[in-house]
Design a protein around this motif. Structure first.
Motif, mmCIF file in Angstrom:
data_model
loop_
_atom_site.group_PDB
_atom_site.id
_atom_site.type_symbol
_atom_site.label_atom_id
_atom_site.label_comp_id
_atom_site.label_asym_id
_atom_site.label_seq_id
_atom_site.Cartn_x
_atom_site.Cartn_y
_atom_site.Cartn_z
ATOM 1 N N UNK A 1 -4.354 -13.782 -16.583
ATOM 2 C CA UNK A 1 -4.170 -14.152 -17.993
ATOM 3 C C UNK A 1 -2.773 -14.716 -18.238
ATOM 4 N N UNK A 2 -1.840 -14.393 -17.336
ATOM 5 C CA UNK A 2 -0.469 -14.893 -17.478
ATOM 6 C C UNK A 2 -0.267 -16.225 -16.754
ATOM 7 N N UNK A 3 -1.320 -16.748 -16.127
ATOM 8 C CA UNK A 3 -1.218 -18.082 -15.537
ATOM 9 C C UNK A 3 -1.463 -18.169 -14.041
ATOM 10 N N UNK A 4 -1.694 -17.042 -13.360
ATOM 11 C CA UNK A 4 -2.010 -17.114 -11.927
ATOM 12 C C UNK A 4 -3.429 -17.666 -11.762
ATOM 13 N N UNK A 5 -3.675 -18.313 -10.603
ATOM 14 C CA UNK A 5 -4.959 -18.994 -10.421
ATOM 15 C C UNK A 5 -5.994 -18.133 -9.703
ATOM 16 N N UNK A 6 -5.547 -17.467 -8.641
ATOM 17 C CA UNK A 6 -6.490 -16.673 -7.863
ATOM 18 C C UNK A 6 -5.929 -15.282 -7.643
ATOM 19 N N UNK A 7 -6.829 -14.310 -7.449
ATOM 20 C CA UNK A 7 -6.370 -12.934 -7.285
ATOM 21 C C UNK A 7 -7.106 -12.255 -6.143
ATOM 22 N N UNK A 8 -6.363 -11.447 -5.391
ATOM 23 C CA UNK A 8 -6.937 -10.712 -4.269
ATOM 24 C C UNK A 8 -6.552 -9.241 -4.386
ATOM 25 N N UNK A 9 -7.553 -8.376 -4.327
ATOM 26 C CA UNK A 9 -7.279 -6.937 -4.289
ATOM 27 C C UNK A 9 -7.507 -6.454 -2.858
ATOM 28 N N UNK A 10 -6.458 -5.888 -2.270
ATOM 29 C CA UNK A 10 -6.558 -5.363 -0.915
ATOM 30 C C UNK A 10 -6.714 -3.860 -1.056
ATOM 31 N N UNK A 11 -7.918 -3.357 -0.795
ATOM 32 C CA UNK A 11 -8.199 -1.969 -1.116
ATOM 33 C C UNK A 11 -9.100 -1.350 -0.054
ATOM 34 N N UNK B 1 -2.242 -14.267 -6.605
ATOM 35 C CA UNK B 1 -1.614 -12.956 -6.800
ATOM 36 C C UNK B 1 -2.373 -11.918 -5.970
ATOM 37 N N UNK B 2 -1.597 -11.069 -5.268
ATOM 38 C CA UNK B 2 -2.187 -10.066 -4.376
ATOM 39 C C UNK B 2 -1.690 -8.692 -4.769
ATOM 40 N N UNK B 3 -2.590 -7.710 -4.741
ATOM 41 C CA UNK B 3 -2.145 -6.331 -4.923
ATOM 42 C C UNK B 3 -2.865 -5.455 -3.922
ATOM 43 N N UNK B 4 -2.113 -4.511 -3.345
ATOM 44 C CA UNK B 4 -2.736 -3.497 -2.504
ATOM 45 C C UNK B 4 -2.769 -2.221 -3.331
ATOM 46 N N UNK B 5 -3.930 -1.620 -3.449
ATOM 47 C CA UNK B 5 -3.998 -0.422 -4.274
ATOM 48 C C UNK B 5 -5.425 0.023 -4.474
ATOM 49 N N UNK B 6 -5.626 1.035 -5.322
ATOM 50 C CA UNK B 6 -6.964 1.544 -5.602
ATOM 51 C C UNK B 6 -7.764 0.530 -6.419
ATOM 52 N N UNK B 7 -9.106 0.722 -6.497
ATOM 53 C CA UNK B 7 -9.952 -0.256 -7.200
ATOM 54 C C UNK B 7 -9.461 -0.599 -8.606
#
Lengths: 260, 402
Positions: free
Chosen positions: A75-85, A58-64
């Motif tokens: 918590x809903x079942x995604x494995x990895x997460x990336x914040x593009x900030x 899961x990827x999101x672009x946004x503030x910290x």
């Protein structure tokens, strides 16, 4: 099946209130949530993983603070997460946002399906999903209400239209934007919440995703907001009172010009 | 140099006007001076215009290097959407609005139509006031597909260089022009409800709602062409029909290989129960949980039938399985703005209001006098929906002689 889900953190619209004196949005205490349409994209990504194996990033672009939305996705079942900030992303319009996300997706690499909500509830543009697929030069299907089947490296999906739906077949990798009808999102599991607590969210800036500085933020955005204003709130009109037949007659007289 | 925003501390008086003006909640006060949280700031400039002391300075760089030569771009284009050979009414609304913009700029209004066996449609567009019509007729363009439609529109834009392109904010329109704008580095503004021309700069002023209509934003595209916008249904007035009007017709052919589509259309299914499409309807009669049971939805359908209206539904009634999702009006359903919206047994949660509060006239019928729907209703009736709606149906039948 490797799935990438793009999400956005938005203010919870049920909390949006207008200050009656200044006529502006009251932001204090407004909770941030995952964009409602993105919740369907997350759920569909997790279901694809359950059907075909693989993982969901899961990827999101946004503030910290968007890290919270990413942890919720875990918590809903995604494995990895990336914040593009990055502060350099400030002022991005849909062109620059879709470019930035496409750079991050290239860095993740090795994906079969990218899922997005059909639009975000704050901007309502529905332009970022198609923008990403164009920057990546992959096929897209928008307004997907059902993924019927995936086999032989092709997905058969139903796209909602004004009149009903189209059945389309698209080769992978592809990008799909999804509507509410596609599923009912699950609640986070206890196991998921534990996982989210300890999960590490990767944090990438403009340099990490090798974005062209001229194509990001305000400088990479063809459009400019020149004015923001609050429309005068709609006022309630008159309440028509009386016996039912009387009310009906009066209302029909009032509406006659519109109806005929 | 990148764009930046700064508070000039010796000019800031701590008046807090900017704090309230910021749509993104990015400004707070610290030691009686404004502080901008760059993580939230979008550089929109709302605070700059609000500040009475010129204490906020916004430096905007011209994007992507020096301004390009934009003088080669002329004319206003309208992408005319057809389905099964029928031109969608939004196209006529855009031709009506496009004409006004073209007049202000002193340029031509051009219609663009893609499809198969559409020769007969050319006259219809001509009668609606188009000066020029670009026609691409090919079996590969019979029904909408992202790849060939994008390819054709991108090529036409690159060859003929319009300065403005308008397109309906429909399923097809929003999918198509989002792709085109990225391919040709153009600015695109979604879901506009107001369009105008800045007389001095000759720029397209695009006004659109955001946050479900709680705020409005005016957007320009200063250094890129064309300036592209999708426009909502029923906001602009349809172009009038002038039977004598003749347009110049330009027919373009594309080699078959360039019209190849990666996606394949297998089937088109029409499932709307009623014949009227919600987005295009002039009148919508909607029902909610206040109807009490799915069977009672028939009173809503009967009134809709008499009025020639589309049937809408609240989310609650859809979630209860009373109506299919395609009828849902509101934040997670459809946004509509008909001439008349009749809400029957709908309490009016904010998510529903977001989807219908720009309707011209709103009638609300609900038993709860405190229901939020009455705050937006032009005419409100407090009472039993199962009694009042059939009475309305009966009365309209008389007046309409049905």
């Amino acid at each position: 099946m490797n799935v990438i889900v793009c999400i956005k953190q938005v203010p919870n619209t049920t909390d949006v209130k207008i200050d009656p004196v200044t006529n502006t949005l009251i932001r204090d205490g407004v909770e941030s949530v995952i964009n409602p349409f993105d919740a369907y994209a997350i759920e569909e990504g997790v279901r694809l993983k359950e059907r075909f194996g693989g993982k969901v990033t899961v990827i999101s672009m946004g503030p910290p603070q968007a890290e919270n939305a990413l942890k919720e996705a875990i918590s809903l079942g995604c494995d990895e997460a990336v914040l593009v900030s990055d502060r350099k992303f400030a002022g991005s319009d849909t062109w620059a946002t879709s470019y930035t996300l496409s750079c991050a997706i290239k860095k993740v690499g090795n994906y079969d399906i990218i899922l997005c909500g059909k639009q975000a509830s704050d901007g309502d543009t529905a332009q970022v999903g198609p923008g990403i697929s164009t920057h990546l030069d992959i096929p897209q299907v928008t307004y997907v209400k059902k993924i019927e089947d995936i086999k032989d490296n092709k997905a058969r999906v139903d796209r909602m239209t004004e009149e009903g739906y189209d059945v389309l077949e698209t080769p992978l990798p592809c990008l799909l934007t999804v509507v509410k009808e596609i599923n009912t999102p699950r609640m986070p599991s206890l196991k998921g919440m534990m996982k989210a607590k300890s999960a590490q969210v990767a944090k990438w800036n403009a340099g990490d995703i090798e974005a062209d500085p001229k194509s990001i933020g305000l400088d990479g955005s063809p459009t400019r907001v020149v004015r923001i204003f609050t429309p005068p709130p709609r006022k309630g009109g008159e309440i028509i009172k009386g016996e039912t037949s009387q009310i009906a007659q009066e209302l029909v007289q009032l509406l006659k010009d519109i109806v005929i | 140099m990148a764009s930046s925003i700064t508070v000039i501390l010796n000019k800031c008086t701590g008046c807090t006007l900017c704090v309230r003006s910021c749509p993104f909640g990015a400004i707070s006060m610290a030691n009686k001076k404004a502080v901008i949280d760059m993580a939230k700031c979008t550089l929109c400039g709302a605070c700059v215009t609000t500040c009475k002391f010129s204490a906020i300075e916004l430096k905007k760089d011209s994007p992507q290097g020096a301004p390009k030569d934009l003088s080669a771009y002329k004319d206003v284009w309208v992408f005319c959407e057809q389905k099964k050979g029928v031109i969608q009414t939004i196209s006529f609304e855009l031709l009506g609005e496009g004409k006004k913009l073209a007049k202000k700029l002193g340029v031509k209004l051009c219609a663009v139509i893609l499809g198969h066996n559409i020769e007969a449609k050319i006259e219809e567009l001509s009668h609606r006031g188009a000066d020029k019509i670009y026609v691409v007729d090919d079996p590969a363009l019979k029904a909408y597909l992202d790849d060939p439609y994008t390819e054709v529109l991108v090529n036409l834009v690159q060859e003929y260089k319009p300065e403005i392109i308008l397109c309906g904010a429909t399923v097809i329109g929003r999918s198509l022009v989002s792709r085109v704008a990225v391919k040709i580095d153009a600015g695109l503004t979604a879901d506009c409800t107001g369009l105008d021309i800045d007389e001095k700069e000759k720029l397209l002023l695009q006004t659109r709602p955001a946050f479900g209509g709680n705020i409005m934003a005016t957007i320009i595209t200063p250094n890129h062409r064309p300036q592209m916008a999708t426009v909502r249904h029923k906001v602009m007035k349809e172009a009038e029909i002038h039977k004598g009007h003749k347009a110049e017709v330009i027919r373009k052919k594309f080699p078959g290989a360039s019209l190849k589509s990666r996606t394949t259309l297998l089937d088109i299914v029409e499932e709307i129960e009623e014949t009227v499409n919600l987005a295009e309807a002039d009148i919508i009669v909607s029902g909610g949980r206040g109807l009490g049971s799915p069977e009672n939805f028939s009173v809503v359908k009967e009134l809709a039938k008499v009025l020639g209206a589309a049937v809408g539904s609240s989310r609650a009634a859809v979630d209860a399985g009373w109506m299919p999702y395609s009828h849902q009006v509101g934040q997670t359903g459809k946004t509509v703005c008909p001439k008349l919206y009749v809400a029957c047994g709908i309490s009016g949660q904010i998510q529903h209001l977001i989807g219908m509060q720009s309707s011209k006239v709103i009638v609300a019928i609900n038993k709860d006098p405190d229901a939020p729907i009455f705050k937006v209703a032009t005419y409100g009736i407090v009472g039993d929906v199962l009694e009042i709606v059939p009475a309305l149906t009966k009365e309209f039948k008389k007046v309409l002689k049905k």
